[in-house]
Design an enzyme around this catalytic site. Structure first.
Site, PDB file in Angstrom:
ATOM      1  N   LYS A  16      -2.467 -18.510   7.382  1.00 56.72           N
ATOM      2  CA  LYS A  16      -3.735 -19.244   7.295  1.00 56.72           C
ATOM      3  C   LYS A  16      -4.141 -19.482   5.830  1.00 56.72           C
ATOM      4  CE  LYS A  16      -5.895 -16.008   9.613  1.00 56.72           C
ATOM      5  NZ  LYS A  16      -4.765 -15.073   9.795  1.00 56.72           N
ATOM      6  N   ARG A  68     -12.924 -14.399  15.703  1.00 55.93           N
ATOM      7  CA  ARG A  68     -11.840 -13.520  16.134  1.00 55.93           C
ATOM      8  C   ARG A  68     -12.175 -12.791  17.425  1.00 55.93           C
ATOM      9  NH1 ARG A  68      -9.707 -11.809  10.210  1.00 55.93           N
ATOM     10  NH2 ARG A  68      -7.662 -12.749  10.390  1.00 55.93           N
ATOM     11  N   ARG A  91       3.503  -9.247   1.183  1.00 50.15           N
ATOM     12  CA  ARG A  91       2.489 -10.145   0.595  1.00 50.15           C
ATOM     13  C   ARG A  91       1.968  -9.589  -0.731  1.00 50.15           C
ATOM     14  NH1 ARG A  91      -2.400 -12.271   4.241  1.00 50.15           N
ATOM     15  NH2 ARG A  91      -2.828 -10.055   4.607  1.00 50.15           N
ATOM     16  N   ARG A 143      -2.650  -5.846  -0.866  1.00 53.43           N
ATOM     17  CA  ARG A 143      -3.879  -5.460  -0.161  1.00 53.43           C
ATOM     18  C   ARG A 143      -3.714  -4.076   0.449  1.00 53.43           C
ATOM     19  NH1 ARG A 143      -5.764 -10.470   3.558  1.00 53.43           N
ATOM     20  NH2 ARG A 143      -6.252  -8.725   4.939  1.00 53.43           N
ATOM     21  N   ARG A 175      -3.501  -3.660  12.993  1.00 49.54           N
ATOM     22  CA  ARG A 175      -4.249  -4.926  12.853  1.00 49.54           C
ATOM     23  C   ARG A 175      -3.687  -5.996  13.778  1.00 49.54           C
ATOM     24  NH1 ARG A 175      -3.158  -6.205   7.130  1.00 49.54           N
ATOM     25  NH2 ARG A 175      -4.327  -8.128   7.408  1.00 49.54           N
TER      26      ARG A 175
HETATM   27  P1  ADP Z   1      -2.889 -15.027   6.689  1.00 48.57           P
HETATM   28  O1  ADP Z   1      -3.881 -15.664   5.750  1.00 48.57           O
HETATM   29  O2  ADP Z   1      -2.757 -15.739   7.992  1.00 48.57           O
HETATM   30  O3  ADP Z   1      -3.106 -13.550   6.864  1.00 48.57           O
HETATM   31  P2  ADP Z   1      -0.998 -15.569   4.520  1.00 48.57           P
HETATM   32  O4  ADP Z   1      -1.156 -17.025   4.284  1.00 48.57           O
HETATM   33  O5  ADP Z   1      -1.590 -14.648   3.514  1.00 48.57           O
HETATM   34  O6  ADP Z   1      -1.448 -15.171   6.016  1.00 48.57           O
HETATM   35  O7  ADP Z   1       0.576 -15.297   4.636  1.00 48.57           O
HETATM   36  C1  ADP Z   1       1.082 -13.970   4.851  1.00 48.57           C
HETATM   37  C2  ADP Z   1       2.362 -13.771   4.014  1.00 48.57           C
HETATM   38  O8  ADP Z   1       3.387 -14.600   4.546  1.00 48.57           O
HETATM   39  C3  ADP Z   1       2.202 -14.169   2.539  1.00 48.57           C
HETATM   40  O9  ADP Z   1       2.968 -13.264   1.771  1.00 48.57           O
HETATM   41  C4  ADP Z   1       2.784 -15.592   2.482  1.00 48.57           C
HETATM   42  O10 ADP Z   1       3.336 -15.896   1.198  1.00 48.57           O
HETATM   43  C5  ADP Z   1       3.856 -15.540   3.563  1.00 48.57           C
HETATM   44  N1  ADP Z   1       4.024 -16.811   4.297  1.00 48.57           N
HETATM   45  C6  ADP Z   1       3.050 -17.692   4.660  1.00 48.57           C
HETATM   46  N2  ADP Z   1       3.569 -18.733   5.359  1.00 48.57           N
HETATM   47  C7  ADP Z   1       4.901 -18.477   5.459  1.00 48.57           C
HETATM   48  C8  ADP Z   1       6.001 -19.170   6.066  1.00 48.57           C
HETATM   49  N3  ADP Z   1       5.833 -20.329   6.714  1.00 48.57           N
HETATM   50  N4  ADP Z   1       7.232 -18.619   5.967  1.00 48.57           N
HETATM   51  C9  ADP Z   1       7.406 -17.431   5.302  1.00 48.57           C
HETATM   52  N5  ADP Z   1       6.440 -16.738   4.707  1.00 48.57           N
HETATM   53  C10 ADP Z   1       5.189 -17.241   4.783  1.00 48.57           C
HETATM   54  P1  AMP Z   2      -8.128 -11.105   6.814  1.00 51.97           P
HETATM   55  O1  AMP Z   2      -8.222 -11.324   5.327  1.00 51.97           O
HETATM   56  O2  AMP Z   2      -8.468 -12.320   7.594  1.00 51.97           O
HETATM   57  O3  AMP Z   2      -6.810 -10.477   7.213  1.00 51.97           O
HETATM   58  O4  AMP Z   2      -9.277 -10.053   7.168  1.00 51.97           O
HETATM   59  C1  AMP Z   2      -9.302  -8.770   6.546  1.00 51.97           C
HETATM   60  C2  AMP Z   2     -10.234  -7.835   7.317  1.00 51.97           C
HETATM   61  O5  AMP Z   2     -11.585  -8.341   7.263  1.00 51.97           O
HETATM   62  C3  AMP Z   2      -9.931  -7.707   8.803  1.00 51.97           C
HETATM   63  O6  AMP Z   2      -8.936  -6.730   9.072  1.00 51.97           O
HETATM   64  C4  AMP Z   2     -11.310  -7.267   9.345  1.00 51.97           C
HETATM   65  O7  AMP Z   2     -11.570  -5.908   9.036  1.00 51.97           O
HETATM   66  C5  AMP Z   2     -12.255  -8.119   8.497  1.00 51.97           C
HETATM   67  N1  AMP Z   2     -12.490  -9.436   9.150  1.00 51.97           N
HETATM   68  C6  AMP Z   2     -12.089 -10.667   8.716  1.00 51.97           C
HETATM   69  N2  AMP Z   2     -12.488 -11.630   9.557  1.00 51.97           N
HETATM   70  C7  AMP Z   2     -13.164 -11.014  10.561  1.00 51.97           C
HETATM   71  C8  AMP Z   2     -13.815 -11.458  11.746  1.00 51.97           C
HETATM   72  N3  AMP Z   2     -13.844 -12.759  12.090  1.00 51.97           N
HETATM   73  N4  AMP Z   2     -14.392 -10.518  12.531  1.00 51.97           N
HETATM   74  C9  AMP Z   2     -14.390  -9.218  12.209  1.00 51.97           C
HETATM   75  N5  AMP Z   2     -13.778  -8.719  11.125  1.00 51.97           N
HETATM   76  C10 AMP Z   2     -13.172  -9.605  10.290  1.00 51.97           C
END
Ligand code: ADP
Ligand code: AMP
Length: 218
Positions: A13, A89, A128, A162, A173
């Site tokens: 995302k 969510r 990541r 993170r 998660r």
């Molecule tokens: P989210 O925001 O959904 O938690 P991220 O965009 O941070 O996910 O992506 C999670 C990890 O996967 C990051 O390290 C990113 O660089 C990697 N990533 C994202 N999209 C892809 C993809 N299409 N193929 C491989 N790795 C990806």
């Molecule tokens: P994310 O960066 O989206 O992976 O979110 C990191 C953390 O923030 C999650 O594991 C939750 O603890 C909190 N969080 C983010 N979005 C939400 C949501 N929509 N509802 C509740 N907790 C959230």
């Protein structure tokens, strides 16, 4: 344009959002980013959220709904539209969002769900890394910076992992959010808003699919 970007943790995302904001004027609202910023600054919201985010649990709905509502009321969102990332969510959040949007006299144009197998997600989250200066996201193996150790976006050499991406937190998660996301997907599918895309393609190919969907929105 008002869109929701949905997917389990690690689905891509944030990565797709970085592309979208370069091509479209929408305001990117990521609840996870809002919580991390509040925790870093030790604000009252941060103090409330920390015990949940630290354990990979969801922050309570009332807290999360209130911060999103407050953000949606700002003028930049009214002018440019929003891209919500990681919200809603839970079903309670989805309903609160509908009510807030009705009160603000606006609506969702499309819901994009980035579909990725949970086993793949574990690998993505554990690799990541994030630029501490500008927040750009990379993956040690799948999406490294062009020059090793240097952020493509801002040139910083300071990256971090993170706390909730440590291996012992990741499975919890993913499992928790798999449960909560399912009814919301049904909810949007019934309303004809849901677009599922294959998130297990190269980042550029996922983005091509995202653009194809955005092109259908007036
Ligand atoms: P989210 O925001 O959904 O938690 P991220 O965009 O941070 O996910 O992506 C999670 C990890 O996967 C990051 O390290 C990113 O660089 C990697 N990533 C994202 N999209 C892809 C993809 N299409 N193929 C491989 N790795 C990806
Ligand atoms: P994310 O960066 O989206 O992976 O979110 C990191 C953390 O923030 C999650 O594991 C939750 O603890 C909190 N969080 C983010 N979005 C939400 C949501 N929509 N509802 C509740 N907790 C959230």
């Amino acid at each position: 344009m008002n869109i929701l970007l949905m997917g389990l943790p690690g689905a891509g995302k944030g990565t797709q959002s970085e592309h979208i904001v370069k091509d479209y004027p929408v305001i990117h609202i990521a609840t996870g980013d809002i919580f991390r910023e509040a925790i870093k600054n030790e604000t009252p919201l941060g103090l409330k959220a920390k015990s949940y985010t630290d354990h990979g649990n969801l922050v309570p709905d009332d807290v999360t709904n209130a911060i999103v509502r407050e953000r949606l009321e700002k003028d930049d969102v009214k002018t440019n539209g929003f891209m919500l990332d990681g919200y809603p969510r839970t079903s309670v959040q989805a309903q609160a969002l509908d009510q807030n949007l009705a009160e603000l006299n606006t609506q969702i144009d499309a819901v994009i769900y980035i579909d990725v197998d949970p086993e793949v997600l574990k690998d993505r989250l554990s690799g990541r890394i994030i630029c501490r200066n500008c927040g750009a996201t990379y993956h040690r193996i799948y999406n490294p910076p062009k020059v090793d150790g240097v952020c493509d976006n801002c040139g910083s050499t300071d990256f971090y992992q993170r706390e909730d991406d440590k291996p012992e937190k990741v499975a919890h998660r993913i499992n928790l959010q798999m449960e909560s996301i399912r009814p919301i997907l049904d909810y949007y599918e019934e309303r004809g808003l849901l677009h599922k895309i294959n998130g297990q393609q190269d980042i550029e190919d996922v983005y091509r699919d995202v653009r194809d969907i955005l092109a259908t929105i007036k």
